[in-house]
Design a protein around this motif. Structure first.
Motif, mmCIF file in Angstrom:
data_model
loop_
_atom_site.group_PDB
_atom_site.id
_atom_site.type_symbol
_atom_site.label_atom_id
_atom_site.label_comp_id
_atom_site.label_asym_id
_atom_site.label_seq_id
_atom_site.Cartn_x
_atom_site.Cartn_y
_atom_site.Cartn_z
ATOM 1 N N GLY A 15 32.092 17.878 37.241
ATOM 2 C CA GLY A 15 32.895 17.530 38.512
ATOM 3 C C GLY A 15 34.198 16.910 38.120
ATOM 4 O O GLY A 15 34.963 16.852 38.811
ATOM 5 N N GLY A 16 34.232 16.303 36.873
ATOM 6 C CA GLY A 16 35.306 15.501 36.601
ATOM 7 C C GLY A 16 36.546 16.406 36.095
ATOM 8 O O GLY A 16 36.346 17.430 35.938
ATOM 9 N N SER A 17 37.425 15.868 35.507
ATOM 10 C CA SER A 17 38.694 16.309 34.725
ATOM 11 C C SER A 17 38.888 15.881 33.303
ATOM 12 O O SER A 17 38.603 14.640 33.131
ATOM 13 C CB SER A 17 39.838 16.099 35.698
ATOM 14 N N LEU A 18 39.626 16.526 32.603
ATOM 15 C CA LEU A 18 39.997 16.262 31.251
ATOM 16 C C LEU A 18 41.165 17.010 30.871
ATOM 17 O O LEU A 18 41.316 18.324 31.201
ATOM 18 C CB LEU A 18 38.863 16.456 30.333
ATOM 19 N N LYS A 19 41.819 16.303 30.056
ATOM 20 C CA LYS A 19 43.149 17.296 29.666
ATOM 21 C C LYS A 19 43.341 17.070 27.893
ATOM 22 O O LYS A 19 43.391 16.111 27.478
ATOM 23 C CB LYS A 19 44.381 16.488 30.125
ATOM 24 N N LEU A 20 43.089 18.231 27.530
ATOM 25 C CA LEU A 20 43.303 18.569 26.046
ATOM 26 C C LEU A 20 44.692 18.703 25.656
ATOM 27 O O LEU A 20 45.629 19.235 26.427
ATOM 28 C CB LEU A 20 42.512 19.463 25.522
ATOM 29 N N ASN A 84 39.466 21.007 35.110
ATOM 30 C CA ASN A 84 39.286 20.470 36.163
ATOM 31 C C ASN A 84 37.809 21.006 36.745
ATOM 32 O O ASN A 84 37.459 21.895 36.114
ATOM 33 C CB ASN A 84 40.004 20.447 37.539
ATOM 34 N N SER A 85 37.327 20.228 37.770
ATOM 35 C CA SER A 85 35.709 20.766 38.306
ATOM 36 C C SER A 85 35.027 21.207 37.101
ATOM 37 O O SER A 85 34.309 22.130 37.104
ATOM 38 C CB SER A 85 36.157 21.615 39.317
ATOM 39 N N LEU A 86 34.697 20.095 36.285
ATOM 40 C CA LEU A 86 34.154 20.575 34.814
ATOM 41 C C LEU A 86 32.537 20.651 35.271
ATOM 42 O O LEU A 86 32.071 19.987 36.079
ATOM 43 C CB LEU A 86 34.320 19.287 33.864
#
Lengths: 119, 112
Positions: A15-20, A84-86
């Motif tokens: 549910g988390g987010s990350l930016k590559l 998003n919404s991982l």
């Protein structure tokens, strides 16, 4: 020498987010389409997103449509992937690649960055 | 289920030759799209072996060669060496995904 260097991977909860990010050098970044390709542990390669050279056209695989967003900053020679919404199934090594669409020009890959989605 | 079909595994003795097939359809290889081949070692990024069906990037030995005909393509490796043991992937483009990239499922080459 062409170089693509991904960064931003890590451990994130479902549910988390990350930016590559993918920093490019050694070629005219603004002239190339760019892709993100991923590889889940022990699995094959999966194309997930493409962005045109001039920002205005983007495509996504069904598996990430509506959750991931590809973008670029040609001035900074950098490609991005906002995730998003991982989900657990997004766990993979993420690679950025050039996309020359030319049979006479090779494409280049970065070394990849690992994203782990787990609680 | 990959869009392009490769055999899961192939094997050969040192010095022998092997061929890895990549089967597609009229929406990818049969539509005239080029095929590219990658070699991948465990824990490493894919390395481009063949681009544009038949072209080798600098540094790739001429033991590796590619071909394409209709809806199929092949990667041939002659004079097998122990260091060729790796996974191999074909890649092309497909009309069903707006002419974006599609891959084969990968082939594990074992050098006996």
């Amino acid at each position: 020498e062409v170089q693509l260097v991904e960064s931003g991977g890590g451990l994130v909860q479902p549910g988390g987010s990350l930016k590559l990010s993918c920093a490019a050098s050694g070629f005219t970044f603004g002239n190339y389409k760019m892709n993100w390709v991923r590889q889940a542990p022990g699995k094959g390669l999966e194309w997930i997103a493409c962005i045109s050279s001039s920002y205005n056209v983007v495509y996504y695989a069904d598996s990430v449509q509506g959750r991931f967003s590809i973008s670029r900053d040609n001035a900074k020679r950098t490609l991005y992937l906002q995730m998003n919404s991982l989900r657990d199934e997004d766990t993979a090594v993420y690679y950025c690649t050039t996309d020359s669409r030319s049979g006479s020009s090779p494409d280049y890959w970065g070394q990849g960055t690992l994203v782990t989605v787990s609680s | 289920q990959s869009v392009l079909t490769q055999p899961p595994s192939v094997s050969g003795a040192p010095g022998q030759g092997v061929t890895i097939s990549c089967s597609g359809s009229t929406s990818n290889l049969g539509a005239g799209f080029d095929v590219h081949w990658y070699q991948q070692f465990p824990g490493k990024a894919p390395r481009l072996l063949i681009y544009g069906n038949i072209n080798r990037p600098s540094g790739v030995p001429d033991r590796f060669s590619g071909s394409k005909s209709g809806t199929s393509a092949s990667l041939a490796i002659s004079g097998l060496r122990a260091e060729d043991e790796a996974d191999y992937y074909c890649q092309s483009y497909d009309r069903s995904v707006n002419n974006n990239w599609v891959f084969g499922g990968g082939t594990k080459l074992t050098v006996l």
